[in-house]
Design a protein around this motif. Structure first.
Motif, PDB file in Angstrom:
ATOM      1  N   ILE A 150       0.869  -1.166   0.000  1.00 42.51           N
ATOM      2  CA  ILE A 150       0.000   0.000   0.000  1.00 42.51           C
ATOM      3  C   ILE A 150       0.908   1.218   0.000  1.00 42.51           C
ATOM      4  O   ILE A 150       1.758   1.365   0.876  1.00 42.51           O
ATOM      5  CB  ILE A 150      -0.936   0.014   1.222  1.00 42.51           C
TER       6      ILE A 150
ATOM      7  N   VAL B 157      -3.202   6.372   0.789  1.00 44.02           N
ATOM      8  CA  VAL B 157      -4.604   6.224   1.176  1.00 44.02           C
ATOM      9  C   VAL B 157      -5.295   7.571   1.073  1.00 44.02           C
ATOM     10  O   VAL B 157      -4.708   8.607   1.401  1.00 44.02           O
ATOM     11  CB  VAL B 157      -4.722   5.708   2.637  1.00 44.02           C
TER      12      VAL B 157
ATOM     13  N   VAL C 213      -9.034   9.023   2.501  1.00 40.05           N
ATOM     14  CA  VAL C 213     -10.211   8.661   3.295  1.00 40.05           C
ATOM     15  C   VAL C 213     -11.213   9.811   3.270  1.00 40.05           C
ATOM     16  O   VAL C 213     -10.838  10.971   3.417  1.00 40.05           O
ATOM     17  CB  VAL C 213      -9.823   8.250   4.736  1.00 40.05           C
TER      18      VAL C 213
ATOM     19  N   TYR D   4     -13.065   5.262   0.923  1.00 45.12           N
ATOM     20  CA  TYR D   4     -11.604   5.280   1.054  1.00 45.12           C
ATOM     21  C   TYR D   4     -11.009   4.668  -0.198  1.00 45.12           C
ATOM     22  O   TYR D   4     -11.623   3.844  -0.871  1.00 45.12           O
ATOM     23  CB  TYR D   4     -11.135   4.548   2.317  1.00 45.12           C
ATOM     24  N   THR D   5      -9.814   5.117  -0.525  1.00 43.80           N
ATOM     25  CA  THR D   5      -9.082   4.596  -1.669  1.00 43.80           C
ATOM     26  C   THR D   5      -7.728   4.109  -1.192  1.00 43.80           C
ATOM     27  O   THR D   5      -7.044   4.817  -0.449  1.00 43.80           O
ATOM     28  CB  THR D   5      -8.886   5.700  -2.740  1.00 43.80           C
ATOM     29  N   LEU D   6      -7.367   2.910  -1.609  1.00 46.08           N
ATOM     30  CA  LEU D   6      -6.034   2.375  -1.344  1.00 46.08           C
ATOM     31  C   LEU D   6      -5.260   2.375  -2.653  1.00 46.08           C
ATOM     32  O   LEU D   6      -5.757   1.887  -3.670  1.00 46.08           O
ATOM     33  CB  LEU D   6      -6.108   0.950  -0.789  1.00 46.08           C
TER      34      LEU D   6
ATOM     35  N   GLN E  30      -5.207   1.629  -8.018  1.00 45.11           N
ATOM     36  CA  GLN E  30      -5.976   2.355  -7.014  1.00 45.11           C
ATOM     37  C   GLN E  30      -7.374   1.767  -7.009  1.00 45.11           C
ATOM     38  O   GLN E  30      -7.965   1.551  -8.075  1.00 45.11           O
ATOM     39  CB  GLN E  30      -6.053   3.848  -7.319  1.00 45.11           C
TER      40      GLN E  30
ATOM     41  N   LYS F 169     -11.116   2.255  -5.043  1.00 42.33           N
ATOM     42  CA  LYS F 169     -11.983   3.053  -4.159  1.00 42.33           C
ATOM     43  C   LYS F 169     -13.161   2.193  -3.730  1.00 42.33           C
ATOM     44  O   LYS F 169     -13.813   1.552  -4.564  1.00 42.33           O
ATOM     45  CB  LYS F 169     -12.481   4.304  -4.880  1.00 42.33           C
TER      46      LYS F 169
ATOM     47  N   ILE G 197      -8.020   2.866   8.810  1.00 48.09           N
ATOM     48  CA  ILE G 197      -7.711   3.480   7.514  1.00 48.09           C
ATOM     49  C   ILE G 197      -6.782   4.678   7.717  1.00 48.09           C
ATOM     50  O   ILE G 197      -5.792   4.838   7.004  1.00 48.09           O
ATOM     51  CB  ILE G 197      -9.003   3.907   6.784  1.00 48.09           C
TER      52      ILE G 197
ATOM     53  N   THR H 149      -3.328   3.567   8.580  1.00 51.41           N
ATOM     54  CA  THR H 149      -2.654   3.130   7.353  1.00 51.41           C
ATOM     55  C   THR H 149      -2.175   4.339   6.562  1.00 51.41           C
ATOM     56  O   THR H 149      -1.043   4.371   6.069  1.00 51.41           O
ATOM     57  CB  THR H 149      -3.597   2.262   6.503  1.00 51.41           C
ATOM     58  N   GLN H 150      -3.026   5.350   6.467  1.00 51.77           N
ATOM     59  CA  GLN H 150      -2.656   6.567   5.749  1.00 51.77           C
ATOM     60  C   GLN H 150      -1.445   7.235   6.406  1.00 51.77           C
ATOM     61  O   GLN H 150      -0.521   7.674   5.724  1.00 51.77           O
ATOM     62  CB  GLN H 150      -3.839   7.530   5.726  1.00 51.77           C
TER      63      GLN H 150
ATOM     64  N   GLN I 149      -0.720  10.186   2.027  1.00 47.68           N
ATOM     65  CA  GLN I 149      -2.065  10.642   1.672  1.00 47.68           C
ATOM     66  C   GLN I 149      -2.115  10.859   0.172  1.00 47.68           C
ATOM     67  O   GLN I 149      -1.211  11.471  -0.406  1.00 47.68           O
ATOM     68  CB  GLN I 149      -2.394  11.933   2.406  1.00 47.68           C
TER      69      GLN I 149
END
Length: 143
Positions: free
Chosen positions: A81, A84, A86, A91-93, A108, A110, A132, A135-136, A141
């Motif tokens: 990853i 992120v 949010v 949220y998008t990884l 990516q 979402k 989340i 993780t970010q 970001q």
């Protein structure tokens, strides 16, 4: 999945490839889904809890992948990853896929938290949002 940097390694197998022995494009999202489930588990969550309704499910609403170089049978991918984003309900990884330290692919994905009965988006559950955001904070970001 390594919980420190959200990375994992895998070897490209024949079942991942097209007739030319190159990673077949939809397989990038199958790999992402498997690693997404490992990421959930690293945070104390599970896909099962989303499916049984104890955690708001977050189906995919948008995904994209970019190939920078071919990945072939036997190549060892390092997937992690890389960022992120949010929002209130989504949220998008962002993921990077590397071979021998070189960027091979990016993806990516979402996802949006939703109420299954109504099909309407809902706020991300607070405990899940914290995971989340953590993780970010440990990656980057993205916008």
């Amino acid at each position: 999945m390594n919980p420190v940097d959200f990375s994992d390694q895998l070897v490209i197998r024949l079942s991942h490839t097209d007739a030319a022995g190159v990673l077949f494009y939809p397989k990038i999202f199958e790999i992402e889904q498997e690693l997404f489930e490992k990421w959930l588990e690293a945070g104390g969550f599970s896909l099962r809890s989303m499916l049984d309704g104890s955690l708001a499910p977050t189906p995919i609403v948008h995904c994209e992948g970019n190939y920078k170089m071919p990945a072939r049978v036997g190549d060892r991918l390092l997937v992690k990853i890389s960022g992120v984003h949010v929002g209130r309900s989504s949220y998008t990884l962002a993921w990077t896929f590397s071979i021998d330290g070189k960027m091979a692919m990016q993806a990516q994905v979402k996802r949006v938290a939703m109420n299954v009965a109504t099909g309407v988006s809902v706020d991300l559950p607070e405990a899940f949002r914290k995971w989340i955001v953590e993780t970010q904070n440990r990656t980057a970001q993205i916008s």
